[in-house]
Write a protein that holds these residues in place. Sequence first.
Motif, PDB file in Angstrom:
ATOM      1  N   ALA A  25     -10.540   3.129  -3.755  1.00 24.73           N
ATOM      2  CA  ALA A  25      -9.701   3.805  -2.753  1.00 24.73           C
ATOM      3  C   ALA A  25     -10.174   5.233  -2.510  1.00 24.73           C
ATOM      4  CB  ALA A  25      -8.243   3.804  -3.211  1.00 24.73           C
ATOM      5  N   VAL A  26     -10.580   5.918  -3.578  1.00 22.54           N
ATOM      6  CA  VAL A  26     -11.081   7.293  -3.444  1.00 22.54           C
ATOM      7  C   VAL A  26     -12.415   7.312  -2.698  1.00 22.54           C
ATOM      8  CG1 VAL A  26     -11.925   9.304  -4.717  1.00 22.54           C
ATOM      9  CG2 VAL A  26      -9.868   8.118  -5.492  1.00 22.54           C
ATOM     10  N   ILE A  27     -13.297   6.391  -3.038  1.00 21.84           N
ATOM     11  CA  ILE A  27     -14.601   6.338  -2.381  1.00 21.84           C
ATOM     12  C   ILE A  27     -14.446   6.101  -0.876  1.00 21.84           C
ATOM     13  CG2 ILE A  27     -16.726   4.970  -2.145  1.00 21.84           C
ATOM     14  CD1 ILE A  27     -16.672   4.544  -5.149  1.00 21.84           C
ATOM     15  N   LEU A  28     -13.566   5.208  -0.492  1.00 26.03           N
ATOM     16  CA  LEU A  28     -13.391   4.887   0.925  1.00 26.03           C
ATOM     17  C   LEU A  28     -12.868   6.073   1.723  1.00 26.03           C
ATOM     18  CD1 LEU A  28     -11.935   1.268   0.610  1.00 26.03           C
ATOM     19  CD2 LEU A  28     -14.232   1.935   1.312  1.00 26.03           C
ATOM     20  N   VAL A  29     -12.135   6.972   1.071  1.00 29.49           N
ATOM     21  CA  VAL A  29     -11.658   8.174   1.751  1.00 29.49           C
ATOM     22  C   VAL A  29     -12.804   9.145   2.030  1.00 29.49           C
ATOM     23  CG1 VAL A  29     -10.215  10.230   1.436  1.00 29.49           C
ATOM     24  CG2 VAL A  29      -9.297   8.007   0.902  1.00 29.49           C
ATOM     25  N   THR A  30     -13.910   9.011   1.306  1.00 31.55           N
ATOM     26  CA  THR A  30     -15.052   9.913   1.501  1.00 31.55           C
ATOM     27  C   THR A  30     -16.085   9.345   2.474  1.00 31.55           C
ATOM     28  OG1 THR A  30     -16.280   8.981  -0.396  1.00 31.55           O
ATOM     29  CG2 THR A  30     -14.759  10.791  -0.842  1.00 31.55           C
ATOM     30  N   THR A  31     -15.788   8.217   3.112  1.00 32.29           N
ATOM     31  CA  THR A  31     -16.711   7.649   4.085  1.00 32.29           C
ATOM     32  C   THR A  31     -16.576   8.379   5.423  1.00 32.29           C
ATOM     33  OG1 THR A  31     -15.095   5.977   4.775  1.00 32.29           O
ATOM     34  CG2 THR A  31     -16.588   5.384   2.975  1.00 32.29           C
ATOM     35  N   THR A  32     -17.424   7.998   6.379  1.00 38.88           N
ATOM     36  CA  THR A  32     -17.416   8.686   7.674  1.00 38.88           C
ATOM     37  C   THR A  32     -16.189   8.332   8.518  1.00 38.88           C
ATOM     38  OG1 THR A  32     -18.783   6.897   8.578  1.00 38.88           O
ATOM     39  CG2 THR A  32     -19.927   8.853   7.744  1.00 38.88           C
ATOM     40  N   ARG A  33     -15.566   7.189   8.243  1.00 38.22           N
ATOM     41  CA  ARG A  33     -14.355   6.777   8.966  1.00 38.22           C
ATOM     42  C   ARG A  33     -13.243   6.509   7.957  1.00 38.22           C
ATOM     43  NH1 ARG A  33     -16.386   1.837  12.510  1.00 38.22           N
ATOM     44  NH2 ARG A  33     -17.460   1.411  10.531  1.00 38.22           N
ATOM     45  N   LEU A  73       4.258  -1.656 -13.483  1.00 42.27           N
ATOM     46  CA  LEU A  73       3.019  -2.421 -13.566  1.00 42.27           C
ATOM     47  C   LEU A  73       2.162  -2.221 -12.316  1.00 42.27           C
ATOM     48  CD1 LEU A  73       4.165  -5.818 -15.132  1.00 42.27           C
ATOM     49  CD2 LEU A  73       2.954  -3.950 -16.235  1.00 42.27           C
ATOM     50  N   ALA A  74       2.773  -1.714 -11.246  1.00 40.39           N
ATOM     51  CA  ALA A  74       2.000  -1.411 -10.037  1.00 40.39           C
ATOM     52  C   ALA A  74       0.931  -0.367 -10.341  1.00 40.39           C
ATOM     53  CB  ALA A  74       2.925  -0.916  -8.929  1.00 40.39           C
ATOM     54  N   VAL A  75       1.207   0.525 -11.301  1.00 41.72           N
ATOM     55  CA  VAL A  75       0.203   1.517 -11.701  1.00 41.72           C
ATOM     56  C   VAL A  75      -0.993   0.815 -12.311  1.00 41.72           C
ATOM     57  CG1 VAL A  75      -0.258   3.507 -13.180  1.00 41.72           C
ATOM     58  CG2 VAL A  75       1.980   3.263 -12.078  1.00 41.72           C
ATOM     59  N   THR A  76      -0.724  -0.170 -13.182  1.00 43.18           N
ATOM     60  CA  THR A  76      -1.800  -0.925 -13.814  1.00 43.18           C
ATOM     61  C   THR A  76      -2.602  -1.702 -12.783  1.00 43.18           C
ATOM     62  OG1 THR A  76      -0.401  -1.166 -15.781  1.00 43.18           O
ATOM     63  CG2 THR A  76      -2.328  -2.580 -15.648  1.00 43.18           C
ATOM     64  N   MET A  77      -1.950  -2.164 -11.722  1.00 38.60           N
ATOM     65  CA  MET A  77      -2.640  -2.916 -10.685  1.00 38.60           C
ATOM     66  C   MET A  77      -3.778  -2.118 -10.064  1.00 38.60           C
ATOM     67  SD  MET A  77      -1.431  -6.048 -10.050  1.00 38.60           S
ATOM     68  CE  MET A  77      -1.645  -6.413  -8.305  1.00 38.60           C
ATOM     69  N   MET A  78      -3.592  -0.805  -9.960  1.00 37.22           N
ATOM     70  CA  MET A  78      -4.601   0.016  -9.291  1.00 37.22           C
ATOM     71  C   MET A  78      -5.418   0.875 -10.252  1.00 37.22           C
ATOM     72  SD  MET A  78      -4.579  -0.855  -6.203  1.00 37.22           S
ATOM     73  CE  MET A  78      -5.784   0.380  -5.700  1.00 37.22           C
ATOM     74  N   ALA A  79      -5.204   0.721 -11.560  1.00 34.93           N
ATOM     75  CA  ALA A  79      -5.955   1.515 -12.536  1.00 34.93           C
ATOM     76  C   ALA A  79      -7.360   0.957 -12.709  1.00 34.93           C
ATOM     77  CB  ALA A  79      -5.219   1.528 -13.877  1.00 34.93           C
ATOM     78  N   GLY A  80      -8.329   1.833 -12.821  1.00 34.43           N
ATOM     79  CA  GLY A  80      -9.710   1.406 -13.004  1.00 34.43           C
ATOM     80  C   GLY A  80     -10.500   1.435 -11.706  1.00 34.43           C
ATOM     81  N   LEU A  87       1.524   1.574  -2.202  1.00 33.44           N
ATOM     82  CA  LEU A  87       1.728   3.027  -2.170  1.00 33.44           C
ATOM     83  C   LEU A  87       0.752   3.740  -3.090  1.00 33.44           C
ATOM     84  CD1 LEU A  87       3.303   5.537  -1.295  1.00 33.44           C
ATOM     85  CD2 LEU A  87       4.923   5.071  -3.153  1.00 33.44           C
ATOM     86  N   ILE A  88       0.556   3.215  -4.290  1.00 39.29           N
ATOM     87  CA  ILE A  88      -0.401   3.828  -5.226  1.00 39.29           C
ATOM     88  C   ILE A  88      -1.811   3.731  -4.670  1.00 39.29           C
ATOM     89  CG2 ILE A  88      -1.412   3.631  -7.526  1.00 39.29           C
ATOM     90  CD1 ILE A  88       1.370   2.648  -8.458  1.00 39.29           C
ATOM     91  N   ALA A  89      -2.132   2.587  -4.065  1.00 41.47           N
ATOM     92  CA  ALA A  89      -3.456   2.427  -3.462  1.00 41.47           C
ATOM     93  C   ALA A  89      -3.658   3.398  -2.298  1.00 41.47           C
ATOM     94  CB  ALA A  89      -3.637   0.988  -2.971  1.00 41.47           C
ATOM     95  N   ALA A  90      -2.558   3.780  -1.652  1.00 44.73           N
ATOM     96  CA  ALA A  90      -2.636   4.664  -0.483  1.00 44.73           C
ATOM     97  C   ALA A  90      -2.666   6.141  -0.838  1.00 44.73           C
ATOM     98  CB  ALA A  90      -1.448   4.390   0.441  1.00 44.73           C
ATOM     99  N   LEU A  91      -2.477   6.487  -2.103  1.00 46.75           N
ATOM    100  CA  LEU A  91      -2.402   7.904  -2.488  1.00 46.75           C
ATOM    101  C   LEU A  91      -3.635   8.708  -2.062  1.00 46.75           C
ATOM    102  CD1 LEU A  91      -0.682   7.784  -6.000  1.00 46.75           C
ATOM    103  CD2 LEU A  91       0.286   8.525  -3.809  1.00 46.75           C
TER     104      LEU A  91
END
Length: 210
Positions: free
Chosen positions: A21-29, A8-15, A161-165
């Motif tokens: 999480a992906v967008i924040l990795v593309t920021t300047t910091r 269910l941890a997968v469902t927690m981060m789906a959507g 962990l899924i959020a950190a991928l």
Amino acid sequence: MDLQILPLAVTMMAGPQIVAAVILVTTTRPVRVSSAFLLGVAVATAVGVAITRGIFALLGDAVSPGRPSDPGAAATIVQLVLVGLLVLIAVRNLVRRESVEPPKWLGSLMEAGPLRALTTGLMVILLMPSDIMVLLTVGANLEQHRAALTAALPFIGATVLIAALPLLVYLVFRHRARSAMPRLREWLNTHSWVVNIASCLLFIVLILAP
């Protein structure tokens, strides 16, 4: 806690959650901002589990999910209602796939700082209906097995962990990730309905699994 709860941890981060999480990795910091986001996710998940566990503990036998070996009629009804709602959500996403757009707040994350990222991590867990359902499921499972909150640590860890991928991919691949993450972000934005349907189907399978 049942091992079937862990997926269910997968469902927690789906959507929108994983898109954020992906967008924040593309920021300047990316590292600093993503770390704040992960802290928010961890705190929100732990607090959410504690709250739902407390709710079921207070209600006790009034809404008892039954013994682990005998779920009971009440639990069966709740499961069927959840499955029905998830089917409706999945069908709605499929029918409206051409017009489904990501929430506007996702676009504003491109300029997010650590504080905004922390707040986002808290909100994407505590305010998302799908996550609330998952947290209720985990809380009910803990009460059903008379387990302590520490029994939920694997679930909390799996969620973080899924959020950190996205951040882990960025740290490992660096230059390749810098070019790949924006493309992944765009795909998730335009195909959010696919992620939503997939998470609904996963949740249905986990609910109906013996």
